[in-house]
Scaffold this active site. Structure first.
Site, PDB file in Angstrom:
ATOM      1  N   SER A 160       0.791  -1.162  -0.096  1.00 31.89           N
ATOM      2  CA  SER A 160      -0.113   0.120   0.112  1.00 31.89           C
ATOM      3  C   SER A 160       0.873   1.130  -0.241  1.00 31.89           C
ATOM      4  O   SER A 160       0.268   2.332   0.134  1.00 31.89           O
ATOM      5  CB  SER A 160      -0.995   0.137   1.179  1.00 31.89           C
ATOM      6  OG  SER A 160      -1.937  -0.959   1.249  1.00 31.89           O
ATOM      7  N   THR A 217       3.379  -0.003  -7.060  1.00 33.36           N
ATOM      8  CA  THR A 217       2.825  -0.285  -8.457  1.00 33.36           C
ATOM      9  C   THR A 217       2.456   0.995  -9.246  1.00 33.36           C
ATOM     10  O   THR A 217       2.681   0.996 -10.429  1.00 33.36           O
ATOM     11  CB  THR A 217       1.610  -1.302  -8.467  1.00 33.36           C
ATOM     12  OG1 THR A 217       1.936  -2.403  -7.753  1.00 33.36           O
ATOM     13  CG2 THR A 217       0.920  -1.634  -9.888  1.00 33.36           C
ATOM     14  N   GLU A 230       0.186  -9.731 -10.479  1.00 32.21           N
ATOM     15  CA  GLU A 230      -0.686  -9.300  -9.592  1.00 32.21           C
ATOM     16  C   GLU A 230      -2.036  -8.759 -10.055  1.00 32.21           C
ATOM     17  O   GLU A 230      -3.279  -9.288  -9.768  1.00 32.21           O
ATOM     18  CB  GLU A 230      -0.150  -8.615  -8.464  1.00 32.21           C
ATOM     19  CG  GLU A 230      -1.266  -8.287  -7.245  1.00 32.21           C
ATOM     20  CD  GLU A 230      -0.559  -7.635  -6.175  1.00 32.21           C
ATOM     21  OE1 GLU A 230      -0.912  -7.814  -5.093  1.00 32.21           O
ATOM     22  OE2 GLU A 230       0.298  -6.487  -6.428  1.00 32.21           O
ATOM     23  N   GLN A 274       8.693  -6.891  -2.401  1.00 35.31           N
ATOM     24  CA  GLN A 274       8.179  -6.657  -0.973  1.00 35.31           C
ATOM     25  C   GLN A 274       9.205  -6.402   0.105  1.00 35.31           C
ATOM     26  O   GLN A 274      10.335  -6.892  -0.193  1.00 35.31           O
ATOM     27  CB  GLN A 274       7.047  -7.690  -0.524  1.00 35.31           C
ATOM     28  CG  GLN A 274       5.797  -7.925  -1.654  1.00 35.31           C
ATOM     29  CD  GLN A 274       4.802  -6.937  -1.156  1.00 35.31           C
ATOM     30  OE1 GLN A 274       5.126  -5.765  -0.589  1.00 35.31           O
ATOM     31  NE2 GLN A 274       3.589  -7.388  -1.200  1.00 35.31           N
ATOM     32  N   ARG A 291      12.880  -8.357   1.317  1.00 31.71           N
ATOM     33  CA  ARG A 291      12.331  -9.896   1.903  1.00 31.71           C
ATOM     34  C   ARG A 291      12.819 -11.182   1.002  1.00 31.71           C
ATOM     35  O   ARG A 291      13.171 -11.091  -0.157  1.00 31.71           O
ATOM     36  CB  ARG A 291      10.954  -9.856   1.585  1.00 31.71           C
ATOM     37  CG  ARG A 291      10.062 -10.917   2.445  1.00 31.71           C
ATOM     38  CD  ARG A 291       8.568 -10.363   2.168  1.00 31.71           C
ATOM     39  NE  ARG A 291       7.804 -11.653   2.216  1.00 31.71           N
ATOM     40  CZ  ARG A 291       6.263 -11.704   2.070  1.00 31.71           C
ATOM     41  NH1 ARG A 291       5.832 -10.425   1.898  1.00 31.71           N
ATOM     42  NH2 ARG A 291       5.807 -12.767   2.138  1.00 31.71           N
TER      43      ARG A 291
END
Length: 459
Positions: free
Chosen positions: A212, A216, A244, A362, A382
């Site tokens: 959020s 993107t 996604e 991410q 990550r």
């Protein structure tokens, strides 16, 4: 139509007449013709007839040694090296000149020789692929390697690299002229481009953030700027792998963003409709190729990227996002090893296709813990430290207002977005400030145009 030898076997494609034409032209007008051969990357392997290969090697050696080339000097040199009889003696050299109508058509002869050589290379590569099919190799990995090999053929990579001297002078010219973005794709954001000098060929650029944060949106804003040539710049073809979101969802988001119209309005005014129609006209002319296949294996993604490059000649690849990719070859070794392999494959793809690859990633939950207020670090990438290692550039995106809900609307701080250039292999690191307008999912340069009310600027 293929030739057949005495035993009934098909002969590899070649044109003896064209090969003789090249060599005869080189004997008649050595400097111009041999220079043409060098420019077009004609090599010894381009010739099929053994005597022709040997003679061409002799001619290139003499040319590189700045020696005079004619019937007499070539014949004497071959005689001295014990090779004159191997090519067929003086009679053969004379016949080459006699059978060449004019050296003016040398370029045409060279093209024919190159075409036949390419056909032989295709046959050789296909035969090698067939041989590998009878082994116990992984089929998808073999397919990827075969496609890569054929892509190299289609890309006419007859030379391993540009000459050192040519690269030095070309690069120096760009630096002297201040043309720092000529080999890169601009992001369209002034301050970001000042630091990065655009997104450069063979670079792997990682854009990472917590969910959020708008990664993107930022990536698609960059795609839009690159494809439409923001500010009157060059328009670039962009390939997007959206693992996604569907293509329709991406188009919707880009239309609202480009038009500056909030997506969740209850009613569209006539002005809104006009803006959306104008945005559609502009985006419809952009060269953006979207692949929205879900759950792609990284080897499959590389194969699809090669096709995009071959068909559309794309200048930039965007992948959304890394953690949705898989690598079946490493899936049993744990997610960390699998992610390391994916990261390495993406970097290899950037080098192979010679385009920048912007890949979204991410971050772990670490930025939200303790007193960090969402401020990310490189160590938060990550699944694997290999991402940090492989990347040429790492951009960490954060929006302070997401964690501080008390920021007053319209103060300017509520729209603040920070892109932290945490790693830059070939340049400086540091923070770049942008404005993010959440209602239209759009990033803009942070300057006086926005004012305190955060109004969306007209382009």
């Amino acid at each position: 139509m293929s030739s057949i030898d005495q035993s009934g076997r098909r002969l590899p494609p070649y044109s003896e007449e064209a090969e003789r034409g090249v060599l005869g032209s080189a004997l008649i007008e050595s400097n111009r013709v041999i220079e043409l051969c060098s420019i077009k990357f004609l090599s010894v392997d381009s010739f099929y007839v053994p005597a022709h290969r040997l003679l061409f090697e002799q001619l290139m050696g003499m040319y590189q040694g700045a020696r005079a080339i004619d019937l007499l000097t070539v014949g004497e040199d071959l005689k001295k090296n014990g090779r004159l009889e191997q090519v067929g003696g003086y009679a053969f050299l004379e016949s080459l000149i006699d059978s060449t109508p004019t050296s003016a058509h040398a370029e045409f002869y060279i093209d024919i020789v190159q075409q036949k050589h390419l056909l032989r290379r295709i046959i050789s590569q296909a035969a090698e692929a067939i041989d590998h099919c009878y082994t116990d190799e992984d089929a998808e990995e073999l397919l990827s390697r075969t496609e890569e090999a054929f892509f190299e053929l289609s890309d006419k990579k007859t030379s391993s690299s540009e000459g050192w001297k040519d690269v030095v002078y070309k690069t120096a010219g760009q630096i002297i002229e201040g043309n720092t973005l000529s080999n890169g794709v601009p992001t369209g954001f002034i301050d970001l481009d000042k630091e990065l000098r655009g997104l450069h060929n063979t670079d792997m650029i990682v854009l990472a953030a917590r969910p959020s944060m708008g990664k993107t949106s930022l990536a698609m804003n960059i795609v839009e700027h690159a494809a439409l040539g923001r500010g009157g710049g060059k328009k670039h073809a962009v390939g997007v792998f959206s693992l996604e979101m569907s293509q329709e969802q991406l188009v919707r988001r880009m239309l609202y963003s480009r038009a500056g119209v909030p997506a969740w309005k209850d009613f569209f005014s006539e002005s809104d409709r006009t803006k959306l129609s104008s945005a559609a006209d502009q985006l419809g002319k952009a060269s953006i190729i979207v692949d929205d296949s879900a759950g792609l294996d990284v080897m499959d993604l590389r194969a699809r990227a090669r096709r995009m490059k071959r068909i559309y000649n794309i200048d930039l690849i965007v992948i959304d996002y890394l953690q949705l990719l898989a690598d079946k070859r490493r899936s049993r070794e744990g997610r960390q090893q699998e992610t390391a392999s994916i990261s390495n494959s993406i970097k290899a793809m950037a080098k192979e296709l010679k385009v920048p690859v912007l890949i979204l990633s991410q971050l772990s939950r670490a930025p939200e813990q303790g007193t960090r207020d969402g401020k990310p670090r490189l160590s938060d990438l990550r699944d694997s430290g290999a991402i940090e290692q492989d990347a040429d550039v790492v951009l960490l995106l954060q929006r302070p207002s997401y964690y501080n809900k008390e920021l007053e609307a319209g103060s300017g701080e509520d729209t603040l977005a920070i892109v932290d250039i945490a790693k830059h292999r070939n340049g400086p690191t540091g923070e770049v400030k942008l404005n993010f307008f959440n209602d239209i999912t759009r990033f803009e340069d942070r300057d006086t145009r926005h004012g305190v009310d955060g109004a969306f600027p007209a382009e």
